[in-house]
Enzyme design. Structure first.
Site, PDB file in Angstrom:
ATOM      1  N   ASP A 214       0.829  -1.216   0.000  1.00 30.51           N
ATOM      2  CA  ASP A 214       0.000   0.000   0.000  1.00 30.51           C
ATOM      3  C   ASP A 214       0.865   1.269   0.000  1.00 30.51           C
ATOM      4  O   ASP A 214       1.775   1.420   0.819  1.00 30.51           O
ATOM      5  CB  ASP A 214      -0.888  -0.022   1.256  1.00 30.51           C
ATOM      6  CG  ASP A 214      -1.990   1.029   1.192  1.00 30.51           C
ATOM      7  OD1 ASP A 214      -1.663   2.230   1.096  1.00 30.51           O
ATOM      8  OD2 ASP A 214      -3.168   0.654   1.247  1.00 30.51           O
TER       9      ASP A 214
ATOM     10  N   ARG B 200       0.358   4.137   1.000  1.00 32.94           N
ATOM     11  CA  ARG B 200       0.256   5.012   2.173  1.00 32.94           C
ATOM     12  C   ARG B 200       1.104   4.533   3.348  1.00 32.94           C
ATOM     13  O   ARG B 200       1.288   5.252   4.333  1.00 32.94           O
ATOM     14  CB  ARG B 200      -1.208   5.115   2.613  1.00 32.94           C
ATOM     15  CG  ARG B 200      -2.131   5.672   1.555  1.00 32.94           C
ATOM     16  CD  ARG B 200      -3.577   5.398   1.884  1.00 32.94           C
ATOM     17  NE  ARG B 200      -3.858   3.959   1.900  1.00 32.94           N
ATOM     18  CZ  ARG B 200      -5.040   3.419   2.223  1.00 32.94           C
ATOM     19  NH1 ARG B 200      -6.034   4.205   2.557  1.00 32.94           N
ATOM     20  NH2 ARG B 200      -5.205   2.116   2.209  1.00 32.94           N
TER      21      ARG B 200
ATOM     22  N   CYS C 130      -6.716  -1.770   4.957  1.00 32.14           N
ATOM     23  CA  CYS C 130      -5.940  -2.535   3.981  1.00 32.14           C
ATOM     24  C   CYS C 130      -6.879  -3.107   2.918  1.00 32.14           C
ATOM     25  O   CYS C 130      -7.782  -3.884   3.235  1.00 32.14           O
ATOM     26  CB  CYS C 130      -5.182  -3.662   4.689  1.00 32.14           C
ATOM     27  SG  CYS C 130      -4.158  -4.646   3.564  1.00 32.14           S
TER      28      CYS C 130
HETATM   29 CO    CO Z   1      -2.680  -3.191   2.618  1.00 32.96          CO
END
Ligand code: CO
Length: 216
Positions: A44, A46, A101
C-alpha cells in the site's frame, strides 16, 4: 513539472541534503549493510516503511506485498527471510499490517478476483481460523480492523514456522518476531505485543524444524 520528472528533481535535492551533513554519506552506504530489522509490510502506497519508522538508508531490510502475507511456497518471501536471518543476522523481524488494507477488505468479500484469489485465500484462511471471534463482532469496520490484526498475528506465526528463524533464535536469542499495525487515519504505529517466545513454543509441537530445539 510533471510528477514523473519531479521524482528526479526530488532525488537531486535529497542527494544534496544527505551530503550537506555528511560528505561521505553515499560512499559509506556503498561499503555494505548491517540492518538490525527485517520489515515485512503491505505494498500500500500510504504505508511507507522507512518514513513511518523514521529510519535511514541501511537500517531496515524491507519486503512488501499485498496485505503482508507470508506464504511458505512464496520463494520471494522465503528467500528474503533466509537472507535477512542467516546472512544479515537481523535482530528483529516485524510484520506490519495496516488498518484500511485493501487486500484484507477484498478477502472479506465474496468476489472472484482472478489471479488475486490464491493470494487472498491466505487471508480467508486467517478468517476461517478465527471465525468465531470475528463473526461475534457485529460492526463491520471493527471486524475488518480485527482481521487486519489477526492477519498480522498469523503471518508472524508463518515467519516463526521457518527453520532458519527457529534455529537462529534458539541458538542466539535472535531474531525476535514482532507484530505491528499502522493506523493510516492517525499515522500511529501500534505494537500488538505478540509474545514471540510463547508463540514459538506453542507451534513447536507441530512445526518444530530442527534438533535440540526444546529450550527451557
Ligand atoms: Co494493505
Amino acid at each position: 513539472m510533471d510528477k514523473y520528472q519531479q521524482i528526479f528533481e526530488n532525488n537531486r535535492r535529497w542527494v544534496e541534503e544527505k551530503t550537506a551533513t555528511d560528505k561521505e554519506f553515499f560512499e559509506h552506504l556503498a561499503t555494505g549493510q548491517e540492518p538490525e530489522f527485517l520489515y515485512i509490510g503491505c505494498s500500500d502506497s500510504r504505508v511507507t516503511a522507512e518514513e513511518l519508522m523514521g529510519v535511514e538508508p541501511g537500517d531496515v531490510f524491507v519486503h512488501r506485498n499485498i496485505a503482508n502475507v507470508i506464504s511458505n511456497t512464496d520463494l520471494n518471501a522465503m528467500s528474503v527471510i533466509e537472507y535477512a536471518v542467516f546472512h544479515l543476522k537481523v535482530k528483529h523481524i516485524v510484520v506490519c499490517g495496516h488498518y484500511f488494507c485493501g487486500g484484507v477488505k477484498a478477502a472479506m468479500q465474496s468476489v472472484d478476483l482472478g489471479i488475486l484469489n490464491p493470494w487472498l485465500r491466505n487471508i480467508r484462511d486467517v478468517y476461517r481460523l478465527h471465525k468465531a471471534e470475528l463473526n461475534a463482532i457485529e460492526d463491520e469496520d471493527l471486524r475488518y480492523k480485527r482481521l487486519v490484526e489477526l492477519n498480522v498475528e498469523e503471518q508472524c506465526i508463518n515467519v516463526t514456522k521457518t527453520a532458519v528463524v527457529q534455529k537462529m533464535y534458539l541458538a542466539t536469542g535472535y531474531p525476535i518476531v514482532h507484530g505491528w499495525v499502522f493506523d493510516v487515519q492517525t499515522g500511529k504505529l501500534i505494537d500488538l505485543n505478540i509474545d514471540f517466545d510463547e508463540k514459538l513454543h506453542d507451534i513447536q509441537e507441530i512445526y518444530n524444524l530442527g534438533t535440540n530445539l526444546t529450550k527451557e
